[in-house]
Each structure stands twice: as structure tokens, then as C-alpha cells.
Design a protein around this motif. Sequence first.
Motif, PDB file in Angstrom:
ATOM      1  N   ALA A  94       0.814  -1.215   0.000  1.00  0.00           N
ATOM      2  CA  ALA A  94       0.000   0.000   0.000  1.00  0.00           C
ATOM      3  C   ALA A  94       0.850   1.268   0.000  1.00  0.00           C
ATOM      4  O   ALA A  94       0.454   2.287  -0.584  1.00  0.00           O
ATOM      5  CB  ALA A  94      -0.923  -0.004   1.225  1.00  0.00           C
ATOM      6  N   LEU A  95       2.014   1.227   0.630  1.00  0.00           N
ATOM      7  CA  LEU A  95       2.846   2.434   0.761  1.00  0.00           C
ATOM      8  C   LEU A  95       4.011   2.464  -0.224  1.00  0.00           C
ATOM      9  O   LEU A  95       4.805   3.407  -0.214  1.00  0.00           O
ATOM     10  CB  LEU A  95       3.377   2.545   2.194  1.00  0.00           C
ATOM     11  CG  LEU A  95       2.298   2.732   3.278  1.00  0.00           C
ATOM     12  CD1 LEU A  95       2.928   2.822   4.657  1.00  0.00           C
ATOM     13  CD2 LEU A  95       1.454   3.976   2.996  1.00  0.00           C
ATOM     14  N   ALA A  96       4.118   1.446  -1.079  1.00  0.00           N
ATOM     15  CA  ALA A  96       5.236   1.395  -2.032  1.00  0.00           C
ATOM     16  C   ALA A  96       5.262   2.618  -2.939  1.00  0.00           C
ATOM     17  O   ALA A  96       6.335   3.156  -3.251  1.00  0.00           O
ATOM     18  CB  ALA A  96       5.157   0.121  -2.858  1.00  0.00           C
ATOM     19  N   VAL A  97       4.091   3.092  -3.361  1.00  0.00           N
ATOM     20  CA  VAL A  97       4.030   4.243  -4.269  1.00  0.00           C
ATOM     21  C   VAL A  97       4.165   5.567  -3.531  1.00  0.00           C
ATOM     22  O   VAL A  97       4.184   6.628  -4.150  1.00  0.00           O
ATOM     23  CB  VAL A  97       2.714   4.232  -5.074  1.00  0.00           C
ATOM     24  CG1 VAL A  97       2.643   3.015  -5.968  1.00  0.00           C
ATOM     25  CG2 VAL A  97       1.504   4.299  -4.150  1.00  0.00           C
ATOM     26  N   HIS A  98       4.255   5.511  -2.208  1.00  0.00           N
ATOM     27  CA  HIS A  98       4.396   6.735  -1.404  1.00  0.00           C
ATOM     28  C   HIS A  98       5.761   6.798  -0.722  1.00  0.00           C
ATOM     29  O   HIS A  98       5.913   7.425   0.332  1.00  0.00           O
ATOM     30  CB  HIS A  98       3.287   6.802  -0.354  1.00  0.00           C
ATOM     31  CG  HIS A  98       1.905   6.772  -0.940  1.00  0.00           C
ATOM     32  ND1 HIS A  98       1.363   7.818  -1.659  1.00  0.00           N
ATOM     33  CD2 HIS A  98       0.960   5.783  -0.950  1.00  0.00           C
ATOM     34  CE1 HIS A  98       0.151   7.504  -2.062  1.00  0.00           C
ATOM     35  NE2 HIS A  98      -0.125   6.278  -1.655  1.00  0.00           N
ATOM     36  N   GLY A  99       6.731   6.162  -1.312  1.00  0.00           N
ATOM     37  CA  GLY A  99       8.078   6.211  -0.766  1.00  0.00           C
ATOM     38  C   GLY A  99       8.489   4.982   0.000  1.00  0.00           C
ATOM     39  O   GLY A  99       9.660   4.841   0.365  1.00  0.00           O
ATOM     40  N   GLY A 100       7.545   4.085   0.267  1.00  0.00           N
ATOM     41  CA  GLY A 100       7.871   2.855   1.004  1.00  0.00           C
ATOM     42  C   GLY A 100       7.988   3.094   2.489  1.00  0.00           C
ATOM     43  O   GLY A 100       8.100   4.232   2.960  1.00  0.00           O
ATOM     44  N   LEU A 101       7.938   2.004   3.246  1.00  0.00           N
ATOM     45  CA  LEU A 101       7.987   2.107   4.707  1.00  0.00           C
ATOM     46  C   LEU A 101       9.350   2.602   5.180  1.00  0.00           C
ATOM     47  O   LEU A 101      10.392   2.196   4.659  1.00  0.00           O
ATOM     48  CB  LEU A 101       7.729   0.731   5.336  1.00  0.00           C
ATOM     49  CG  LEU A 101       6.273   0.257   5.404  1.00  0.00           C
ATOM     50  CD1 LEU A 101       6.228  -1.214   5.787  1.00  0.00           C
ATOM     51  CD2 LEU A 101       5.495   1.083   6.417  1.00  0.00           C
ATOM     52  N   ALA A 102       9.311   3.444   6.200  1.00  0.00           N
ATOM     53  CA  ALA A 102      10.546   3.839   6.869  1.00  0.00           C
ATOM     54  C   ALA A 102      11.103   2.649   7.644  1.00  0.00           C
ATOM     55  O   ALA A 102      10.400   1.647   7.867  1.00  0.00           O
ATOM     56  CB  ALA A 102      10.271   5.003   7.817  1.00  0.00           C
ATOM     57  N   GLN A 103      12.346   2.732   8.053  1.00  0.00           N
ATOM     58  CA  GLN A 103      12.929   1.705   8.894  1.00  0.00           C
ATOM     59  C   GLN A 103      12.063   1.517  10.140  1.00  0.00           C
ATOM     60  O   GLN A 103      11.724   2.486  10.813  1.00  0.00           O
ATOM     61  CB  GLN A 103      14.355   2.114   9.312  1.00  0.00           C
ATOM     62  CG  GLN A 103      15.107   1.067  10.111  1.00  0.00           C
ATOM     63  CD  GLN A 103      15.460  -0.163   9.279  1.00  0.00           C
ATOM     64  OE1 GLN A 103      15.567  -0.074   8.067  1.00  0.00           O
ATOM     65  NE2 GLN A 103      15.650  -1.283   9.931  1.00  0.00           N
ATOM     66  N   PRO A 104      11.637   0.292  10.459  1.00  0.00           N
ATOM     67  CA  PRO A 104      10.734   0.098  11.597  1.00  0.00           C
ATOM     68  C   PRO A 104      11.332   0.583  12.917  1.00  0.00           C
ATOM     69  O   PRO A 104      12.544   0.469  13.139  1.00  0.00           O
ATOM     70  CB  PRO A 104      10.512  -1.416  11.625  1.00  0.00           C
ATOM     71  CG  PRO A 104      10.838  -1.881  10.251  1.00  0.00           C
ATOM     72  CD  PRO A 104      11.908  -0.977   9.753  1.00  0.00           C
ATOM     73  N   LEU A 105      10.488   1.120  13.754  1.00  0.00           N
ATOM     74  CA  LEU A 105      10.897   1.465  15.111  1.00  0.00           C
ATOM     75  C   LEU A 105      11.157   0.186  15.901  1.00  0.00           C
ATOM     76  O   LEU A 105      12.165   0.061  16.610  1.00  0.00           O
ATOM     77  CB  LEU A 105       9.781   2.290  15.774  1.00  0.00           C
ATOM     78  CG  LEU A 105      10.003   2.726  17.221  1.00  0.00           C
ATOM     79  CD1 LEU A 105      11.168   3.701  17.305  1.00  0.00           C
ATOM     80  CD2 LEU A 105       8.730   3.355  17.779  1.00  0.00           C
ATOM     81  N   LEU A 106      10.230  -0.772  15.776  1.00  0.00           N
ATOM     82  CA  LEU A 106      10.381  -2.110  16.352  1.00  0.00           C
ATOM     83  C   LEU A 106       9.797  -3.101  15.361  1.00  0.00           C
ATOM     84  O   LEU A 106       8.826  -2.786  14.656  1.00  0.00           O
ATOM     85  CB  LEU A 106       9.635  -2.226  17.689  1.00  0.00           C
ATOM     86  CG  LEU A 106      10.154  -1.439  18.883  1.00  0.00           C
ATOM     87  CD1 LEU A 106       9.139  -1.517  20.031  1.00  0.00           C
ATOM     88  CD2 LEU A 106      11.501  -1.993  19.335  1.00  0.00           C
ATOM     89  N   GLU A 107      10.348  -4.290  15.321  1.00  0.00           N
ATOM     90  CA  GLU A 107       9.839  -5.346  14.451  1.00  0.00           C
ATOM     91  C   GLU A 107       9.601  -6.571  15.324  1.00  0.00           C
ATOM     92  O   GLU A 107      10.554  -7.152  15.847  1.00  0.00           O
ATOM     93  CB  GLU A 107      10.865  -5.657  13.360  1.00  0.00           C
ATOM     94  CG  GLU A 107      10.303  -6.409  12.180  1.00  0.00           C
ATOM     95  CD  GLU A 107      11.308  -6.498  11.046  1.00  0.00           C
ATOM     96  OE1 GLU A 107      10.978  -6.064   9.924  1.00  0.00           O
ATOM     97  OE2 GLU A 107      12.430  -6.997  11.284  1.00  0.00           O
ATOM     98  N   LEU A 108       8.318  -6.947  15.501  1.00  0.00           N
ATOM     99  CA  LEU A 108       7.951  -7.975  16.470  1.00  0.00           C
ATOM    100  C   LEU A 108       7.191  -9.100  15.780  1.00  0.00           C
ATOM    101  O   LEU A 108       6.539  -8.890  14.752  1.00  0.00           O
ATOM    102  CB  LEU A 108       7.114  -7.361  17.595  1.00  0.00           C
ATOM    103  CG  LEU A 108       7.790  -6.187  18.334  1.00  0.00           C
ATOM    104  CD1 LEU A 108       6.813  -5.501  19.263  1.00  0.00           C
ATOM    105  CD2 LEU A 108       9.008  -6.679  19.116  1.00  0.00           C
TER     106      LEU A 108
END
Length: 309
Positions: free
Chosen positions: A223-237
Amino acid sequence: MPSDAPEPVLLSHRVPDLGALELLLAVARHGSLGRAARDVGITQPAASSRIRSMERQLGVALLDRSPRGSRLTDAGALVTDWARRIVEAAEAFDVGAQALRDRRDSRLRVAASMTIAEYLLPGWLIALRTGRPDTAVSLLAGNSTAVAQRLRAGEADLGFVEGLSVPEGLDGTVIAHDRLVVVVAPSHAWAARRTPLTPQELAATPLILRERGSGTRQVLDAALAVHGGLAQPLLELSSTTAVKGAAESGAGPCVLSELALGEELSSRRLVKIPVAGVRLRRQLRAVWPSGHRPTGPARDLLSLTAGGA
């Protein structure tokens, strides 16, 4: 170079079918075509027609018919002995097949992605137990990628995933629809917003996220690929419960299934933040190995999920 050899005739075309052999055995027991017909549940004309058809197929007379009844010819007696062995082998085959069905029906291995395992499957399994109280069910919970791997490895009979499409090597059907929502603790700055987030803001913000391979992460990435992609996660759980707990503590925003947030939203432990201009809906699917439609308990569970979708 073409061969002059005749095409082989299939055994099924040369040997009488099982019903005809059972009828011949009944004639041998009763000495009467009429009583044999009643024994196997057909009319006497149908029985007579079947015997004649068998005689034509084999090329020998099987019965001597007279007003006093039907007597096996010498060839008929020999064929009857062979028929008895075939029917006994078929009975053994049937017993073995039933044993396989009983073993299949005595257990059900389900692999499900976390959201479905925690929030939908319990109700389905309770309903399944009503109809199949003797079936032992084992549940393997993991992300959607792990579910697909277990099915392809033969470690599960039926799976449930949350991704964008049916994983490779599997068939599936949509059983429900779901929506991802952005939530924060009431103390977070976003909780006081009067306008929806933009897709660019959401993409640029470090989030508390599920691990790669989860259906939630797949949908959000797409969904966010066309908007620059996800930022580096704060946490990945690796679990929905852990993600919710981190968000409740005020660590940061998270994105989770609406199915998983009912209690937290109703008690205001988490606050839903609207997002404009991005589609965060997804389909929930039941999946199974390609070409192997679910049977037994797996088929029954699938029918329950489809009925509730």
C-alpha cells in the motif's frame, strides 16, 4: 515406424465388473436367478440381462436355466471360484480404504497466520467439534509465509493466510475481509490530530511492525510502495500481542488488523488514527496444496469458515 501390433485392451474391458461378479456368487448360493436378484437388490430381468452380458464378455455359458432354477455350468463353477477371490480382495480393499479414512478423520492439522489463529479460528474450531467431537485438532500459528511452507511440506491439512494473493503452489478461497488500522496510545501526539494522516506521513514514520513474511506487513508494504515505502521500523515484532503491548506503552504507532483491536479500542487503551488516500483492506483466505481439495475434517472446517464469511 508404425507398429502392426494390436492396441492392448484394458483389463477393465475384459473382466466383468464387481457387481456382476457379486450377482454370480448370489446365483451360486441360492440356485435361483430370482432369489439372487432379490439378494443384490435388482429386478430379475435386470439380473438375467447382466448374466447374459457377462457370458458375452467372457465368451462362455455360465448358467443352465430351467424351470427348476439356474445351475452353474462347469465353466460357470470355475468362474465363480475366481469371482469369489476377486470379491474377497475387493472387501479387503474396502476395509483398508475405510481404515485410511478413519485415520484421516481422526486428526486435523491447521496452520494459520496470527490474526486468524487468535481471533477467528477459536469459534470455527468450537463449531467443528460439535460435528466431529472425536477429531483431534492441532493448530500451528505463524506468519503467512510460514503457513504456506507448512502446507507445501505436507505438515498441515488446511491453512489460513492474510496476504495479498494465494501463495505459490497452493489453491485457496476468500473466506472473509479485513482492514488494517493505524493506532497509537492516547498520550501520542497523533491522538490529538484533527485531520487524517497522509500516506506520505505514514510511510515516513518509524512504526512498530510485524515481521517480514506476515500478511499484515505484506499489505502495508504494497500500500505504501508508491508513497516512498515504509521507513525503517521502530520495532519489528513477531506477534500481534507484542505489537499491541509496545504501542500501548507509548513507544510509537503501529498498524494491525481491526479484528485484533476491538478490546483496546473500546477501552481507549489505543486510539485509531484515520489515514487518507491509501487502501489498507485485505482478503483473508483458506489455502491448501494445489490440486488437493480438502477432504474429511478439513473440508468441514472450510465449509464453516465460508459460511461465516
